[in-house]
Design a protein around this motif. Structure first.
Motif, mmCIF file in Angstrom:
data_model
loop_
_atom_site.group_PDB
_atom_site.id
_atom_site.type_symbol
_atom_site.label_atom_id
_atom_site.label_comp_id
_atom_site.label_asym_id
_atom_site.label_seq_id
_atom_site.Cartn_x
_atom_site.Cartn_y
_atom_site.Cartn_z
ATOM 1 N N GLN A 51 -7.083 -6.441 -4.585
ATOM 2 C CA GLN A 51 -8.013 -5.323 -4.482
ATOM 3 C C GLN A 51 -7.258 -4.014 -4.245
ATOM 4 O O GLN A 51 -7.591 -2.983 -4.820
ATOM 5 C CB GLN A 51 -8.985 -5.583 -3.341
ATOM 6 C CG GLN A 51 -10.246 -4.784 -3.464
ATOM 7 C CD GLN A 51 -11.143 -4.973 -2.265
ATOM 8 O OE1 GLN A 51 -10.713 -5.481 -1.225
ATOM 9 N NE2 GLN A 51 -12.382 -4.559 -2.399
ATOM 10 N N GLU A 52 -6.230 -4.082 -3.398
ATOM 11 C CA GLU A 52 -5.413 -2.888 -3.174
ATOM 12 C C GLU A 52 -4.740 -2.454 -4.483
ATOM 13 O O GLU A 52 -4.727 -1.273 -4.839
ATOM 14 C CB GLU A 52 -4.374 -3.156 -2.087
ATOM 15 C CG GLU A 52 -3.159 -2.222 -2.072
ATOM 16 C CD GLU A 52 -3.485 -0.775 -1.720
ATOM 17 O OE1 GLU A 52 -4.525 -0.530 -1.086
ATOM 18 O OE2 GLU A 52 -2.719 0.115 -2.127
ATOM 19 N N GLU A 53 -4.236 -3.458 -5.229
ATOM 20 C CA GLU A 53 -3.614 -3.130 -6.510
ATOM 21 C C GLU A 53 -4.611 -2.474 -7.447
ATOM 22 O O GLU A 53 -4.307 -1.502 -8.127
ATOM 23 C CB GLU A 53 -3.059 -4.398 -7.178
ATOM 24 C CG GLU A 53 -1.804 -4.944 -6.537
ATOM 25 C CD GLU A 53 -0.692 -3.927 -6.466
ATOM 26 O OE1 GLU A 53 -0.371 -3.314 -7.502
ATOM 27 O OE2 GLU A 53 -0.163 -3.708 -5.367
ATOM 28 N N ARG B 6 -16.831 -1.107 -10.816
ATOM 29 C CA ARG B 6 -17.483 -0.516 -9.655
ATOM 30 C C ARG B 6 -18.603 -1.445 -9.179
ATOM 31 O O ARG B 6 -18.760 -1.697 -7.989
ATOM 32 C CB ARG B 6 -18.023 0.860 -10.025
ATOM 33 C CG ARG B 6 -17.904 1.854 -8.881
ATOM 34 C CD ARG B 6 -18.194 3.258 -9.347
ATOM 35 N NE ARG B 6 -17.280 3.695 -10.393
ATOM 36 C CZ ARG B 6 -17.590 4.613 -11.297
ATOM 37 N NH1 ARG B 6 -18.787 5.151 -11.325
ATOM 38 N NH2 ARG B 6 -16.696 4.985 -12.201
ATOM 39 N N ARG C 95 -5.438 5.394 4.757
ATOM 40 C CA ARG C 95 -4.841 5.556 3.434
ATOM 41 C C ARG C 95 -4.857 7.010 2.969
ATOM 42 O O ARG C 95 -3.878 7.508 2.432
ATOM 43 C CB ARG C 95 -5.572 4.666 2.423
ATOM 44 C CG ARG C 95 -4.726 4.370 1.194
ATOM 45 C CD ARG C 95 -5.531 3.570 0.190
ATOM 46 N NE ARG C 95 -4.689 2.912 -0.805
ATOM 47 C CZ ARG C 95 -4.190 3.503 -1.855
ATOM 48 N NH1 ARG C 95 -4.376 4.786 -2.054
ATOM 49 N NH2 ARG C 95 -3.454 2.834 -2.738
ATOM 50 N N MET D 122 -17.127 -4.343 -7.343
ATOM 51 C CA MET D 122 -16.673 -4.018 -5.993
ATOM 52 C C MET D 122 -17.847 -3.940 -5.018
ATOM 53 O O MET D 122 -17.714 -4.294 -3.846
ATOM 54 C CB MET D 122 -15.933 -2.680 -5.996
ATOM 55 C CG MET D 122 -14.530 -2.795 -6.551
ATOM 56 S SD MET D 122 -13.608 -4.074 -5.678
ATOM 57 C CE MET D 122 -12.103 -4.064 -6.613
ATOM 58 N N PRO E 215 -12.401 6.232 -6.007
ATOM 59 C CA PRO E 215 -13.004 4.908 -5.988
ATOM 60 C C PRO E 215 -12.938 4.340 -4.582
ATOM 61 O O PRO E 215 -12.081 4.715 -3.806
ATOM 62 C CB PRO E 215 -12.125 4.097 -6.941
ATOM 63 C CG PRO E 215 -10.858 4.843 -7.022
ATOM 64 C CD PRO E 215 -11.192 6.277 -6.803
ATOM 65 N N PRO E 216 -13.862 3.465 -4.248
ATOM 66 C CA PRO E 216 -13.849 2.917 -2.891
ATOM 67 C C PRO E 216 -12.533 2.178 -2.626
ATOM 68 O O PRO E 216 -12.164 1.278 -3.379
ATOM 69 C CB PRO E 216 -15.042 1.965 -2.884
ATOM 70 C CG PRO E 216 -15.329 1.678 -4.316
ATOM 71 C CD PRO E 216 -14.915 2.881 -5.081
ATOM 72 N N LEU E 217 -11.840 2.597 -1.603
ATOM 73 C CA LEU E 217 -10.582 1.947 -1.271
ATOM 74 C C LEU E 217 -10.842 1.029 -0.089
ATOM 75 O O LEU E 217 -11.782 1.240 0.656
ATOM 76 C CB LEU E 217 -9.558 2.985 -0.856
ATOM 77 C CG LEU E 217 -9.386 4.129 -1.829
ATOM 78 C CD1 LEU E 217 -8.569 5.219 -1.179
ATOM 79 C CD2 LEU E 217 -8.678 3.623 -3.067
ATOM 80 N N PRO E 218 -9.995 0.045 0.086
ATOM 81 C CA PRO E 218 -10.139 -0.749 1.305
ATOM 82 C C PRO E 218 -9.914 0.182 2.479
ATOM 83 O O PRO E 218 -8.865 0.806 2.596
ATOM 84 C CB PRO E 218 -9.040 -1.793 1.182
ATOM 85 C CG PRO E 218 -8.139 -1.332 0.094
ATOM 86 C CD PRO E 218 -8.918 -0.391 -0.758
ATOM 87 N N GLU F 203 -6.866 2.280 -10.142
ATOM 88 C CA GLU F 203 -7.922 3.266 -10.411
ATOM 89 C C GLU F 203 -7.434 4.662 -10.026
ATOM 90 O O GLU F 203 -7.618 5.631 -10.762
ATOM 91 C CB GLU F 203 -9.183 2.919 -9.620
ATOM 92 C CG GLU F 203 -9.828 1.609 -9.999
ATOM 93 C CD GLU F 203 -10.565 1.685 -11.334
ATOM 94 O OE1 GLU F 203 -10.980 2.786 -11.705
ATOM 95 O OE2 GLU F 203 -10.703 0.646 -11.994
ATOM 96 N N ASN F 204 -6.802 4.745 -8.843
ATOM 97 C CA ASN F 204 -6.251 6.033 -8.418
ATOM 98 C C ASN F 204 -5.242 6.548 -9.424
ATOM 99 O O ASN F 204 -5.221 7.723 -9.762
ATOM 100 C CB ASN F 204 -5.546 5.887 -7.070
ATOM 101 C CG ASN F 204 -6.510 5.821 -5.923
ATOM 102 O OD1 ASN F 204 -7.706 5.965 -6.135
ATOM 103 N ND2 ASN F 204 -6.008 5.600 -4.735
ATOM 104 N N SER G 174 -7.474 -0.873 -6.682
ATOM 105 C CA SER G 174 -7.907 0.480 -6.313
ATOM 106 C C SER G 174 -6.763 1.460 -6.512
ATOM 107 O O SER G 174 -6.982 2.616 -6.872
ATOM 108 C CB SER G 174 -8.434 0.516 -4.883
ATOM 109 O OG SER G 174 -7.492 0.007 -4.002
ATOM 110 N N SER G 175 -5.533 0.985 -6.297
ATOM 111 C CA SER G 175 -4.401 1.858 -6.580
ATOM 112 C C SER G 175 -4.333 2.194 -8.066
ATOM 113 O O SER G 175 -4.057 3.322 -8.447
ATOM 114 C CB SER G 175 -3.097 1.197 -6.140
ATOM 115 O OG SER G 175 -2.015 1.973 -6.561
ATOM 116 N N GLN H 205 0.816 -1.208 0.000
ATOM 117 C CA GLN H 205 0.000 0.000 0.000
ATOM 118 C C GLN H 205 0.856 1.267 0.000
ATOM 119 O O GLN H 205 0.613 2.189 -0.774
ATOM 120 C CB GLN H 205 -0.913 -0.002 1.226
ATOM 121 C CG GLN H 205 -2.008 1.036 1.101
ATOM 122 C CD GLN H 205 -2.901 1.054 2.314
ATOM 123 O OE1 GLN H 205 -2.458 1.335 3.417
ATOM 124 N NE2 GLN H 205 -4.163 0.750 2.113
#
Lengths: 438, 192
Positions: free
Chosen positions: B128-130, B106, A150, B109, A369-372, B135-136, B132-133, A96
């Protein structure tokens, strides 16, 4: 933003020039006072005096600075990281954090991703280092990783990346070394005056030589000496004020950058709030490193903006970020800054405003976007579970750094085996299954 | 005397002018390249997303027996977008495909929230972290592109850059804007 960097760079050169003048003046004064030897030659009907001692002093002062600067240039970030006790980590250890650094690298359009370091300390702080944006590094404490969510972490990293993009790191390193050299030289000078007989000797040599000539020159030289003593006392203070003023301005600029890159000032604001509770142990922080952190651990409790502060007061920084409202441009930051500090004189360079009309927002900027761990509303339980998970992740990362081995049991237990574990088998504490260690 | 001095001064002035124009010209070139590079970055991140999705779906499959439709729509949108970028479709078509993929993801998710076991899976959590990252990153890359475009446009439009830009045919670049209406809409939230 590029224009902002340019304006920043220009002003930095002025400040650097000012400090260089102070440094050379100090060198000259010291040299001249300790060895007031002069030479002279005649040219074009005039007699020119060359203050040899002063010139030598200048040379020595410059080389003291030059040597350290060269050292910092070649090995600067590694030295700094070693001084702070930071270790470089790989992506697997904390994906992360790596992702956040990479995202901010993109947002700031840096040419390369900075290296990521972890400081094994439970205090909350972060800093950036490196000689240029291509070879930069960011370091965060383990405590910071396990405490911030985060968004907050993203704000902190954005602040540090802004330091890198503005070339603050490089500049503050050189300025800091110059300040150090000035202080060093004047300190040595003062000692030489007070503790050695050499100074008296030179005074005597002085007056005896003066008496051979006219008394007038002797008096002039004596006055010069007194002035030079005074200057030697004032110079370090002057250099320090220049340095601190510049440092504060750059902190504001990096905060603004952090808001602009993330398009979410609240992240950095709440992170600053959290960090200010525990920015580090005063006794353990080196004085040289302190100004580089996101919040100066030695001055964390200061609520006012004194001339000797390296950072603006935390409350003010938070207030400015929160006052930005919906805006996320440099202009919004400058307006908020004016509102909080009660002055209309804005510290942002005028050229920054041309480039600060907010560009069209992209979907990610408007609705992240929804993040963990970034769900709209977390229940207290969820929040607790999340912070527990963060603690766990940080702990695992630190164990990784110390070469622990990890074993996943089928029952869901993750066994952490220290590197000096003597046996060849491990029994799972929950289900009792025996695992062989390879 | 003045016979020599005047031409020299004129020459120096001309030289200074030429140097000034060259400076602005180089600045414009630098900005244009920054815009191009920023655009390329967006493509890199979109590609990264395409590469990530198969793994994600593969991991989720085992837990989501009853969500075949959702998974299939993600895979379909991904394949269309990947195909589009492979055949280098024009920008607006590609943009439509990518926003279709964003919508499918989306949706995916949201569905994932219903499967605590899946969420607890370490592998899936990492993916999932990968994702969303990524997407960021797409968002930040677009943001950086727009920042670059804005600087370029400021330079091209403002004096004195506009004169030099006119001479050497530097044009304004266009911002990245969302063309699909659906993606502009604020997601609806219901608490039923």
């Amino acid at each position: 933003m590029f224009e902002l960097i340019q304006a920043n760079r220009r002003r930095s050169w002025w400040l650097m020039g000012g400090m260089l003048v102070v440094l050379l003046a100090v060198g000259f004064i010291c040299g001249f006072s300790l060895f007031p030897a002069t030479d002279s030659f005649v040219a074009g009907g005039y007699r020119f005096f060359i203050p040899l001692g002063g010139l030598i002093g200048m040379g020595i002062a410059f080389s003291i600075w030059g040597f350290q600067a060269l050292l910092a240039w070649t090995a600067g970030d590694r030295l700094l990281m070693a001084a702070a006790g930071a270790k470089e980590i790989r992506k697997e250890m904390h994906p992360q954090l790596f992702n956040i650094v990479e995202e901010m690298t993109l947002a700031a359009r840096l040419p390369a991703m900075p290296k990521v370091y972890i400081i094994e300390d439970m205090s909350l702080n972060a800093f950036a280092a490196g000689k240029d944006p291509e070879n930069a590094a960011v370091a965060v404490t383990a405590g910071l990783l396990s405490t911030l969510n985060r968004d907050q972490l993203q704000g902190v990293i954005a602040h540090e990346i802004a330091h890198i993009a503005n070339r603050d790191v490089q500049f503050m390193t050189f300025a800091g070394i110059m300040l150090g050299s000035i202080i060093l030289i004047t300190e040595v000078f003062h000692r030489a005056i007070w503790y050695s007989t050499r100074a008296q000797g030179s005074m005597r040599r002085y007056s005896s030589r003066g008496s051979k000539k006219s008394d007038g020159t002797a008096i002039i030289l004596l006055v010069l000496l007194v002035i030079s003593f005074l200057l030697a006392i004032i110079a370090p203070l002057l250099a320090q004020l220049l340095y601190f003023a510049c440092s504060r301005r750059r902190e504001y600029l990096a905060d603004a950058g952090g808001a602009v890159y993330t398009r979410y000032p609240e992240g950095l604001a709440s992170a600053l709030e959290v960090i200010s509770r525990n920015p580090g142990d005063k006794a353990k922080t080196s004085r040289a490193m302190a100004p580089m952190y996101i919040i100066n651990p030695l001055q964390a409790k200061r609520a006012f903006n004194s001339l000797m502060s390296t950072h603006p007061p935390v409350e003010e920084r938070i207030k400015i970020l929160r006052k930005m409202g919906g805006g996320t441009g440099y202009q919004d930051y400058a307006r908020a800054w004016g509102g909080v500090s009660g002055t209309s004189a804005v510290e942002m360079p005028a050229s920054a405003f041309q480039a600060s009309a907010p560009p069209p927002h992209t979907p990610a900027a408007v609705t992240p976007p929804p993040l963990p761990g970034q769900a709209a509303a977390l229940t207290p339980q969820e929040a607790r579970a999340e912070s527990q998970q963060r603690h766990r992740d940080t702990g695992d990362m630190l164990r990784h750094m110390h070469h622990y081995r990890f074993l996943n049991c089928d029952c869901g237990v993750k066994a952490k085996i220290p590197p000096n574990y003597p046996h060849s088998q491990v029994k799972c504490p929950r289900c009792g299954k025996i695992h062989k260690l390879s | 005397m003045s016979m020599i001095v005047l031409p020299i001064i004129a020459g120096l002035v001309l030289l200074a002018f030429v140097a000034w124009v060259i400076g602005i010209f180089n600045g414009l070139v630098r900005l244009r390249n920054a815009v191009k590079n920023a655009w390329a970055q967006i493509d890199v991140q979109l590609k990264r997303r395409h590469d990530l999705i198969p793994n994600l779906v593969e991991t989720a499959k085992g837990y989501m027996e009853h969500e075949r439709e959702t998974l299939e729509s993600v895979v379909k949108a991904r394949n269309q977008a990947a195909e589009g970028s492979k055949q280098s479709a024009d920008a607006s078509t590609q943009s439509t495909l990518e926003s279709g993929l964003s919508g499918a993801l989306r949706n995916f998710m949201v569905v994932v929230e219903r499967y605590p076991d899946l969420k607890a899976d370490t592998l899936f959590a990492n993916l999932q972290e990968e994702l969303s990252s990524t997407e960021n990153r797409i968002g930040f890359a677009r943001q950086a592109y727009n920042d670059a475009v804005m600087m370029m446009n400021n330079k091209v439009e403002m004096f004195p850059g506009n004169i030099v830009a006119g001479m050497f045919n530097f044009n304004k670049e266009s911002f990245f804007e969302i063309e699909v209406e659906a993606e502009r809409e604020v997601p609806k939230v219901s608490f039923s």
